[in-house]
Every structure is written in C-alpha cells, then in structure tokens.
Design an enzyme around this catalytic site. Structure first.
Site, mmCIF file in Angstrom:
data_model
loop_
_atom_site.group_PDB
_atom_site.id
_atom_site.type_symbol
_atom_site.label_atom_id
_atom_site.label_comp_id
_atom_site.label_asym_id
_atom_site.label_seq_id
_atom_site.Cartn_x
_atom_site.Cartn_y
_atom_site.Cartn_z
ATOM 1 N NE ARG A 88 -2.895 0.489 3.459
ATOM 2 C CZ ARG A 88 -1.975 0.894 4.578
ATOM 3 N NH1 ARG A 88 -1.316 1.959 4.536
ATOM 4 N NH2 ARG A 88 -1.828 0.069 5.577
ATOM 5 C CG ASP A 114 -9.689 16.299 -14.837
ATOM 6 O OD1 ASP A 114 -8.872 15.501 -15.714
ATOM 7 O OD2 ASP A 114 -10.384 15.809 -14.032
ATOM 8 C CE1 TYR A 158 -17.532 11.438 -14.749
ATOM 9 C CE2 TYR A 158 -16.099 11.634 -12.724
ATOM 10 C CZ TYR A 158 -17.024 10.880 -13.484
ATOM 11 O OH TYR A 158 -17.477 9.542 -13.397
HETATM 12 C C1 LIG Z 1 -12.444 14.547 -16.817
HETATM 13 C C2 LIG Z 1 -12.518 13.335 -15.642
HETATM 14 N N1 LIG Z 1 -12.073 13.593 -14.399
HETATM 15 C C3 LIG Z 1 -11.925 12.414 -13.505
HETATM 16 C C4 LIG Z 1 -12.737 11.382 -13.843
HETATM 17 C C5 LIG Z 1 -12.826 10.196 -12.794
HETATM 18 O O1 LIG Z 1 -12.107 9.306 -13.278
HETATM 19 P P1 LIG Z 1 -12.429 7.783 -12.669
HETATM 20 O O2 LIG Z 1 -13.683 7.223 -13.423
HETATM 21 O O3 LIG Z 1 -11.133 7.091 -13.177
HETATM 22 O O4 LIG Z 1 -12.746 7.800 -11.278
HETATM 23 C C6 LIG Z 1 -13.329 11.179 -15.081
HETATM 24 C C7 LIG Z 1 -14.149 10.060 -15.392
HETATM 25 O O5 LIG Z 1 -14.911 10.076 -16.514
HETATM 26 C C8 LIG Z 1 -13.188 12.330 -16.159
HETATM 27 O O6 LIG Z 1 -14.025 12.000 -17.359
#
Ligand SMILES: Cc1ncc(COP(=O)(O)O)c(C=O)c1O
Length: 398
Positions: free
Chosen positions: A51, A174, A103
């Site tokens: 971990r 992101d 998202y």
């Molecule tokens: C832009 C974006 N950020 C974060 C995530 C979250 O990722 P995860 O599904 O791997 O938890 C997503 C998932 O679709 C995403 O499209």
C-alpha cells in the site's frame, strides 16, 4: 528518463529499467504485498508494504511524471480517488473555486462529499473574469478541467495560473480529456495535474486508475502521506497494465485526434442540413477559444473528444446512440475503440437540470470518444446514425 528526450522516447522508456537479475525487458508484475526485512524496520530493499509503495506503481508514477514534465507522480485507485485525496489535503473551512463544467463525478464529490466535510465550493462558467470577485481569505485552490467534460470548453490555463499566483492559490488542472501528449499544464503554470488514467493514459478500457503529477516538495510530502494513509492505491497489476498502455500514448492520442478532427468537420457540415444544431470541438476554427487551443495544445490538435447537439431533442440523441454500428453506446472515453453517450442521461445525470443546462449540457447533447479505428469508417458510421436518428424523429424514411 531525461526531459531532453522527446515524448515518444520517454513514453516507451521512462520508468522502465531492465530487470537486473534476469535481464527481462518488461518488468515482472510484483504481486507480493510485503517485503522481507534484514532486521526490524530495516527492509532488504526499497519496499516494505505494497500500500505504501510497490515496484510497478513506482515505475508507472515515474513514467507519467516524465510525460507531464513534473518531478513527482502519485497513482491512485481511480481518478475520483485522486480528486478526493487532493481535497483531503485542505484544512476544514477551505474554499475552492472550480470551473462550472466539470466531470459529473467531480461535481458530485465537490457538492455531496467535500461540502459535508466543511469545504466550500464556488462554481463559475468564466474563471478568468470571476476569480477576483470569488476569492475569499479562505480560498486555497482553483480547479480547472480543460477541455471540459462534456462541452469541450477551453480555459486559458496560463492566464488562470497568473491569477492563482497573484492570490497565492494552488491551481489543479484535470488533463484527462487531452493526455500529456496534447497538453502539459505544469508547463503552463499549474501546480498539480490530475488524470483519470482510466481514459487516455491507459487507453484500453481495462483499468480504473488515477494519477497526480506535481513539482512542489511540501505538497508532494502531504499527498504521498495521504496516498498511504487513505490507501486508495492501484494494484500492481493495474499499475503494470497502465504503464504498458502509456507506452503507446503518443501514437493513440495523435490517431484519435486526427480522426476526431474529421468526424467533427463532418458533423459541422451537417449543421446546414438541420440534422446537427451545434458542434463542440476544440479543433474547429469555430470553437470560441480556438486561439487559446493553438497556444496550449500540441500543434493545435483538438483531441479525441467531441460533443454535439442533434436535431430531435432527447429522442434524437437517444436514437443516434442506438443507431451507431462502430461507436458503442457506453460511458467512459479515451480507449482505442470509439464510444458515444448522452451526458444528460448518463455521466452527468446527477447534476440538476437547471445547473446542467447553464453549462450547455442539454438532453440533445451527444458525446463522442473517437477511437483509433479507420477515420473514414467512423465518419460513415456517424453520418448513417445521424440520418437514422433524425429520419425517425421526423417520421421520414431516409
Ligand atoms: C475529466 C474526468 N476527470 C475525472 C474522472 C474520474 O475518473 P475515474 O472514473 O477514473 O474515477 C473522469 C471520469 O470519467 C473524467 O472524465
């Protein structure tokens, strides 16, 4: 791998060392959860307990850090766990300013989890204009998704980074929708770049994983502590798979972006027939932030994601997604195969309709993740689905 090497060389080699005992070119999957010690608290090698640290995770973290041009990489069990761990690093009462169009799961975490742990969030569709009026003494972090999911709006990361410095705030970007091949936010002034590795970095729709890359030593120590303390870490096998996927990121990103450009142009041409109402794609000259795209995406590429409003409202969007033969109706994105979905009914259904529509996520909006199949086949598939969907809505046989 030295940053003087170009992207493709780093993608193939960063974090990859030949096995010193066997000479194996590809690292073995290190499944052991624990590692032998010479005396109490003196491990034989670098590892103690999986971990806390694992050889495959280490290699993957080094590889992504190299591709993002950062000092440190930290991998997590999902993109969402990455977001959660970063927010957990803030003290109670901290305030976050986020782009409005993020998202759905990030929005859900901000509004339903973080707020109940005494973090405060302000959303704005126009970060650049609104940051000065939204900043409070408790503001610690700005969260940007560019291009955003699902309306593909583009934020000028350099300009937001300047504001973040001015107000001494951390800027998190992101970068899931583009991948480090097409955009490197740290070079544009961001403090942390995050990914859902599930998408382009792994690229084969068979791993759920996340990663954060950063340069700041103190923040790294804090997040590395939380990575271990919270324990939302990826398995050795997933780390190994994602590292394998990453080695072809440059080829896949380029191919999907080139395909998406052609599909977006075909959809934009269908506006004059009335079958398509609007196309959101950063590679089109009509994109409202095309000039910013040219300055912050590699070669001005638009990426592999498109969204568009189809004629016929919700029914039109549903029929389109049921009529495609190559694009599979499914959530997620960034894999080698093309996918389509209706965000208002699927990935973004948790956001209240009034708020969702303010960001342009209407029920007739279709999102495409364009894969690396033959581009002409993809165009033909989209056009036939468009004909079928709009023909059926109008009750007209095409
Ligand atoms: C832009 C974006 N950020 C974060 C995530 C979250 O990722 P995860 O599904 O791997 O938890 C997503 C998932 O679709 C995403 O499209």
């Amino acid at each position: 791998m030295a940053y003087t090497h170009r992207f493709g060389t780093r993608a193939v080699h960063a974090g990859t060392a030949h096995d010193p005992y066997t000479g194996a070119v590809i690292s073995p999957i290190s499944l052991s959860t624990t590692f032998a010690q010479n005396s109490p608290a003196v491990p034989i090698g670098k590892y103690e307990y999986s971990r806390s640290n694992n050889p495959n995770r280490d290699e993957f973290e080094q590889a992504v850090a190299s591709l993002e041009g950062g000092k440190y990489g930290l991998a997590f069990s999902s993109g969402s766990a990455t977001t959660a761990t970063i927010l957990q690093s803030l003290s109670p009462g901290s305030h976050i300013i986020s782009g409005a169009d993020v998202y759905g799961g990030t929005h859900r975490y901000f509004t339903k989890v973080a707020q109940s742990h005494s973090l405060e969030i302000s959303f704005t569709p126009d970060l650049l204009n609104d940051i000065p009026s939204l900043v409070r003494s408790s503001t610690r972090l700005i969260w940007v998704e560019s291009p955003s999911n699902p309306t593909l709006s583009v934020t000028d990361i350099r300009a937001v980074a300047r504001l973040a410095k001015q107000y001494s705030l951390f800027l998190v970007v992101d970068n899931t929708f583009l991948s480090p091949y097409l955009q490197t936010p740290l070079a544009l002034g961001a403090d942390v770049v995050v990914h859902s590795v599930t998408k382009y970095i792994n690229g084969h729709s068979d791993v759920i994983m996340g990663v954060a890359v950063l340069n700041d030593d103190d923040l790294y120590q804090k997040l590395a502590f939380l990575q271990n303390a919270i324990g939302a870490v990826p398995s050795a096998f997933d780390s190994w798979l994602a590292h394998r996927g990453l080695k072809t990121l440059h080829l896949r990103s380029r191919a999907s972006s080139e395909n998406a450009q052609k599909v977006a142009e075909a959809l934009a041409s269908a506006i004059k027939t009335g079958k398509v109402l609007q196309v959101n794609y950063p590679g089109l000259d009509a994109h409202p932030n095309r000039q910013v795209v040219k300055g912050q995406h590699r070669e001005g590429f638009g990426g592999g994601m498109i969204s568009f409003r189809v004629a016929g409202g919700r029914k039109g969007a549903e029929l389109f997604c049921q009529s495609t033969k190559i694009f599979t109706l499914a959530e997620s994105l960034g894999g080698v195969e093309s996918l389509c979905e209706v965000p208002a009914l699927m990935t973004h259904s948790g956001i209240h309709a009034s708020e969702r529509e303010k960001s342009g996520v209407h029920e007739d909006l279709v999102r495409l993740s364009v894969g690396i199949e033959d581009g002409d086949d993809l165009i033909a598939d989209v056009l036939q689905a468009l004909d079928r969907a709009t023909g059926q809505v109008n009750g007209v046989k095409e």
